[in-house]
Motif scaffolding. Structure first.
Motif, PDB file in Angstrom:
ATOM      1  N   TYR A  75       0.812  -1.211   0.000  1.00 23.28           N
ATOM      2  CA  TYR A  75       0.000   0.000   0.000  1.00 23.28           C
ATOM      3  C   TYR A  75       0.849   1.267   0.000  1.00 23.28           C
ATOM      4  O   TYR A  75       0.315   2.358  -0.101  1.00 23.28           O
ATOM      5  N   GLY A  76       2.158   1.135   0.135  1.00 25.56           N
ATOM      6  CA  GLY A  76       3.034   2.286   0.310  1.00 25.56           C
ATOM      7  C   GLY A  76       3.452   2.351   1.769  1.00 25.56           C
ATOM      8  O   GLY A  76       2.787   1.812   2.657  1.00 25.56           O
ATOM      9  N   LYS A  77       4.552   2.993   2.028  1.00 27.54           N
ATOM     10  CA  LYS A  77       5.188   2.979   3.342  1.00 27.54           C
ATOM     11  C   LYS A  77       4.231   3.347   4.491  1.00 27.54           C
ATOM     12  O   LYS A  77       4.153   2.635   5.489  1.00 27.54           O
ATOM     13  N   MET A  78       3.500   4.440   4.333  1.00 31.02           N
ATOM     14  CA  MET A  78       2.652   4.921   5.434  1.00 31.02           C
ATOM     15  C   MET A  78       1.519   3.930   5.759  1.00 31.02           C
ATOM     16  O   MET A  78       1.299   3.595   6.927  1.00 31.02           O
ATOM     17  N   VAL A  79       0.813   3.470   4.746  1.00 33.06           N
ATOM     18  CA  VAL A  79      -0.307   2.541   4.985  1.00 33.06           C
ATOM     19  C   VAL A  79       0.223   1.176   5.400  1.00 33.06           C
ATOM     20  O   VAL A  79      -0.379   0.509   6.247  1.00 33.06           O
ATOM     21  N   ASN A  80       1.360   0.757   4.841  1.00 31.30           N
ATOM     22  CA  ASN A  80       1.963  -0.515   5.259  1.00 31.30           C
ATOM     23  C   ASN A  80       2.259  -0.495   6.755  1.00 31.30           C
ATOM     24  O   ASN A  80       2.009  -1.476   7.459  1.00 31.30           O
ATOM     25  N   LEU A  81       2.799   0.632   7.243  1.00 29.59           N
ATOM     26  CA  LEU A  81       3.083   0.758   8.680  1.00 29.59           C
ATOM     27  C   LEU A  81       1.811   0.598   9.497  1.00 29.59           C
ATOM     28  O   LEU A  81       1.801  -0.074  10.536  1.00 29.59           O
ATOM     29  N   GLU A  82       0.736   1.195   9.026  1.00 27.36           N
ATOM     30  CA  GLU A  82      -0.553   1.117   9.717  1.00 27.36           C
ATOM     31  C   GLU A  82      -1.128  -0.299   9.660  1.00 27.36           C
ATOM     32  O   GLU A  82      -1.595  -0.833  10.664  1.00 27.36           O
ATOM     33  N   TYR A  84       0.466  -3.320   8.501  1.00 25.85           N
ATOM     34  CA  TYR A  84       1.353  -4.447   8.766  1.00 25.85           C
ATOM     35  C   TYR A  84       2.339  -4.208   9.908  1.00 25.85           C
ATOM     36  O   TYR A  84       3.021  -5.141  10.336  1.00 25.85           O
ATOM     37  N   GLY A  85       2.460  -2.947  10.349  1.00 22.94           N
ATOM     38  CA  GLY A  85       3.432  -2.632  11.394  1.00 22.94           C
ATOM     39  C   GLY A  85       4.858  -2.583  10.876  1.00 22.94           C
ATOM     40  O   GLY A  85       5.812  -2.637  11.645  1.00 22.94           O
ATOM     41  N   GLN A  86       5.019  -2.475   9.580  1.00 18.14           N
ATOM     42  CA  GLN A  86       6.338  -2.355   8.952  1.00 18.14           C
ATOM     43  C   GLN A  86       6.169  -1.604   7.641  1.00 18.14           C
ATOM     44  O   GLN A  86       5.065  -1.509   7.108  1.00 18.14           O
ATOM     45  N   ASP A  87       7.263  -1.044   7.124  1.00 14.03           N
ATOM     46  CA  ASP A  87       7.140  -0.177   5.947  1.00 14.03           C
ATOM     47  C   ASP A  87       7.020  -0.924   4.623  1.00 14.03           C
ATOM     48  O   ASP A  87       6.675  -0.346   3.607  1.00 14.03           O
TER      49      ASP A  87
END
Length: 160
Positions: A75-82, A84-87
């Protein structure tokens, strides 16, 4: 975003008028041997294109081809962090699929699901006691949907 229904009918008419050109497209995108595809059914199939796949699915397929690994959607770094908890997207944990009955029907001439990738998946799932049926057919991707020969349908029915 999708073509008007008149354009869908145009695709079917085009396939009827220029089957050689359409078969060239099929050969490039899905099947090595377009003659295995039922040409009469192809008209109906073309009249409903595009259908059966979302833009996100196509984008994920492209991502998997580029990454050369079996991973969740990026999804891209920001949404991945949200999400999956990783970038970056994590790998899909195939090791969690154990003792689950799966039948795999593979097309040796499939240009969308490379046979080496299907064999890799079969090996992974077999080692986890999950493959109950595996067969390779000398057909491509589209031939599974609208074939001239129904052998794989007979195999599916025998599993049921």
């Amino acid at each position: 975003m999708f073509p008007a229904s008149s354009n869908r009918k145009s695709a079917a008419i085009f396939q009827t008028m220029a089957p050689g050109l359409c078969n060239f497209g099929i050969k490039l995108l899905a099947d090595d041997n377009p003659k295995e595809v039922n040409q009469e059914s192809l008209n109906g199939f073309m009249a409903h294109m595009p259908a059966g796949s979302s833009f996100k699915t196509i984008k994920h397929y492209k991502q998997l081809m580029k990454a050369k690994q079996f991973e969740y959607f990026n999804y891209g770094k920001m949404v991945n962090l949200e999400k999956y908890g990783q970038d970056s997207p994590p790998l899909i944990p195939l090791e969690n699929i154990t003792d689950f009955p799966i039948a795999i029907f593979a097309g040796v001439e499939d240009k969308l699901a490379a046979i080496d990738d299907v064999r890799w998946l079969k090996d992974v799932l077999t080692s986890q006691n999950s493959v109950i049926f595996y067969e390779e057919y000398m057909i491509g991707h589209l031939t599974f949907l609208i074939p001239n020969n129904l052998k794989h349908f007979k195999d599916i029915c025998s599993l049921l």
